[in-house]
Design an enzyme around this catalytic site. Structure first.
Site, PDB file in Angstrom:
ATOM      1  N   SER A   1       9.180 -22.391  60.989  1.00  0.00           N
ATOM      2  CA  SER A   1      10.004 -23.561  60.762  1.00  0.00           C
ATOM      3  C   SER A   1      10.571 -24.145  62.110  1.00  0.00           C
ATOM      4  O   SER A   1       9.681 -24.768  62.866  1.00  0.00           O
ATOM      5  CB  SER A   1      11.253 -22.929  59.712  1.00  0.00           C
ATOM      6  OG  SER A   1      11.737 -24.065  59.483  1.00  0.00           O
TER       7      SER A   1
ATOM      8  N   HIS B   1       9.442 -21.550  51.459  1.00  0.00           N
ATOM      9  CA  HIS B   1       9.580 -21.668  52.904  1.00  0.00           C
ATOM     10  C   HIS B   1       9.529 -20.355  53.626  1.00  0.00           C
ATOM     11  O   HIS B   1       9.375 -20.051  54.932  1.00  0.00           O
ATOM     12  CB  HIS B   1      10.980 -22.550  53.349  1.00  0.00           C
ATOM     13  CG  HIS B   1      11.142 -22.782  54.375  1.00  0.00           C
ATOM     14  ND1 HIS B   1      10.194 -23.636  55.127  1.00  0.00           N
ATOM     15  CD2 HIS B   1      11.801 -22.673  55.498  1.00  0.00           C
ATOM     16  CE1 HIS B   1      10.439 -23.911  56.411  1.00  0.00           C
ATOM     17  NE2 HIS B   1      11.577 -23.079  56.649  1.00  0.00           N
TER      18      HIS B   1
END
Ligand SMILES: *[C@@H]1O[C@H](CO)[C@@H](O)[C@H](O)[C@H]1NC(C)=O
Ligand SMILES: *[C@@H]1O[C@H](CO)[C@@H](O)[C@H](O)[C@H]1NC(C)=O
Ligand SMILES: *[C@@H]1O[C@H](CO)[C@@H](O)[C@H](O)[C@H]1NC(C)=O
Length: 393
Positions: free
Chosen positions: A170, A365
């Site tokens: 990320s 995610h």
């Protein structure tokens, strides 16, 4: 707006909420509860891995903490966490699942960075993060421009290698793209960059909680300040079945819902260690990317932009300068990184060596970091790709 009101009401409910004493203690194993209270040293001691800490000072005098699962003379691999996260994300899931331990067991010298401002890197040569506003004058731009180069140089000097393998999750990919585009000499210091849930362009982001974030940012005005440091507020989630389910609901809205790959027994451990602190400016910068559809530096407004960038618009990061081999790993149910945006990035990066949109429709995610079967379904493949770029010892 009504969503935001519901959220605030819920927060109040959490804080005042009816306590069912012992709910968490009855439901979760003692070992899990123990892990909620342990830090990097506590966890690695418990699971019997050798940990060292090192302190690195950046050019702009932030003091960062680097952790190392020490294996001298072995090839170094450097892991960089995402927004609100810390180095602990790489070991949280335990020896049977966590990527940090896996790499160590495979024979790597594992180094884990911490971005300025988080729980482990809350320090500076002159500024006190508690009293000096100046400490908080940074976004992820500065993490990429200063923290990563300082950390990478430190690891190379310490190990005597001239390259390391980089793995980012990320924001740990955003910061890498900042570094390797703005300071292209760092391309030569990395064998291959593995990008998990990469974030650069954000035009197609579908975060359900984005309106709440926008309202929060609007309320904060021009304030730039510490945001969501580590705290014990998470315990409020485990007061009863209702508070627990509601917390999960928000969590799944943030990262995408992937119930199958989520080790529910571990939930308190993840909730206890995340968030680990950040700066509001990091969020503001990301929201600017969502609005502009560009991957560019912080927008200070036309006047200040002119002074800083010699242009009324913030400058785009020169993606063409990222010549290092990049392996992209992303998921279709990720609320914080849209596969459409990653595909756009993949077309602009000059040296993509792996372009892997996971075929599992629910992966979110965090699945490729924490997911139940991520070792088998994600980490193995990533290491295979990494090995292709390793120099002879
Ligand atoms: C911060 O860094 C200074 C060195 O400049 C050191 O003396 C101090 O102990 C550090 N504080 C923390 C909380 O790590
Ligand atoms: C990026 O590469 C271009 C040439 O493609 C070069 O002109 C520019 O200076 C580079 N950017 C940086 C920050 O080095
Ligand atoms: C899920 O977490 C629990 C508690 O830490 C652990 O004992 C178990 O092995 C984990 N399950 C899997 C499949 O990794």
């Amino acid at each position: 707006m009504s969503n935001s009101i519901a959220f605030v009401v819920y927060l109040i409910f959490l804080m005042l909420g009816a306590t069912t004493a012992g709910y968490m203690e009855d439901k979760y194993p003692a070992s899990v509860l123990e892990d909620t209270n342990l830090d990097m040293f506590g966890l690695t001691r418990k699971y019997d891995y050798p940990l060292e800490s090192h302190f690195v000072t950046t050019e702009d005098k932030y003091i960062l903490c680097l952790f190392r699962l020490r294996r001298p003379k072995a090839r170094p691999v450097f892991l960089m966490h995402g927004l609100l996260d810390s180095s602990i994300t790489w070991i949280l899931s335990g020896p049977w699942a966590a990527l940090g331990y896996y790499l160590y067991d495979l024979g790597y010298d594992v180094w884990m960075g911490n971005a300025r401002g988080n729980f482990y890197s809350r320090n500076h040569t002159f500024y006190n993060p508690d009293n000096d506003k100046s400490f908080w004058r940074f976004s992820w731009h500065e993490i990429g421009y200063y923290d990563l180069p300082a950390s990478i140089d430190f690891v190379l000097k310490k190990t005597g290698f001239n390259k390391l393998a980089y793995i980012g999750h990320s924001q740990g990919t955003t910061t890498f793209f900042v570094m390797s585009s703005m300071r292209p000499e760092y391309n030569a210091k990395v064998t291959v960059m593995s990008a998990l849930a990469p974030v650069s362009y954000m035009k197609n982001l579908k975060a359900p909680l984005l309106p709440i974030m926008r309202n929060l940012l609007a309320l904060s005005g021009n304030a730039i300040t510490e945001f969501l440091p580590r705290s014990t507020l998470w315990k409020a989630c485990f007061r009863s079945k209702i508070t627990e389910d509601t917390c999960y609901d928000y969590l799944f809205q943030i990262m995408g819902k992937d119930q199958k790959m989520w080790n529910a027994t571990m939930a308190p451990v993840y909730m206890a260690h995340l968030p680990s602190g950040s700066n509001l400016k990091q969020f503001k910068h990301y929201v600017q990317l969502i609005d502009s559809g560009r991957f560019c530096q912080y927008d200070y407004g036309p006047v200040e932009n002119m002074k800083r960038y010699d242009s009324s618009q913030p400058k785009e990061y020169p993606i063409k300068n990222i010549t290092v081999p990049v392996a992209l790993y992303y998921a279709s149910n990720d609320h914080l990184s849209s596969y459409k945006d990653v595909i756009r990035l993949s077309k602009e990066l000059p040296n993509v060596v792996e372009n892997c949109l996971y075929p599992y429709k629910k992966w979110n995610h965090m699945t490729m970091v924490w997911g139940l079967e991520s070792r088998e379904l994600a980490h193995k493949r990533m290491v295979e790709v990494m090995k292709k770029f390793e120099p002879e010892l």
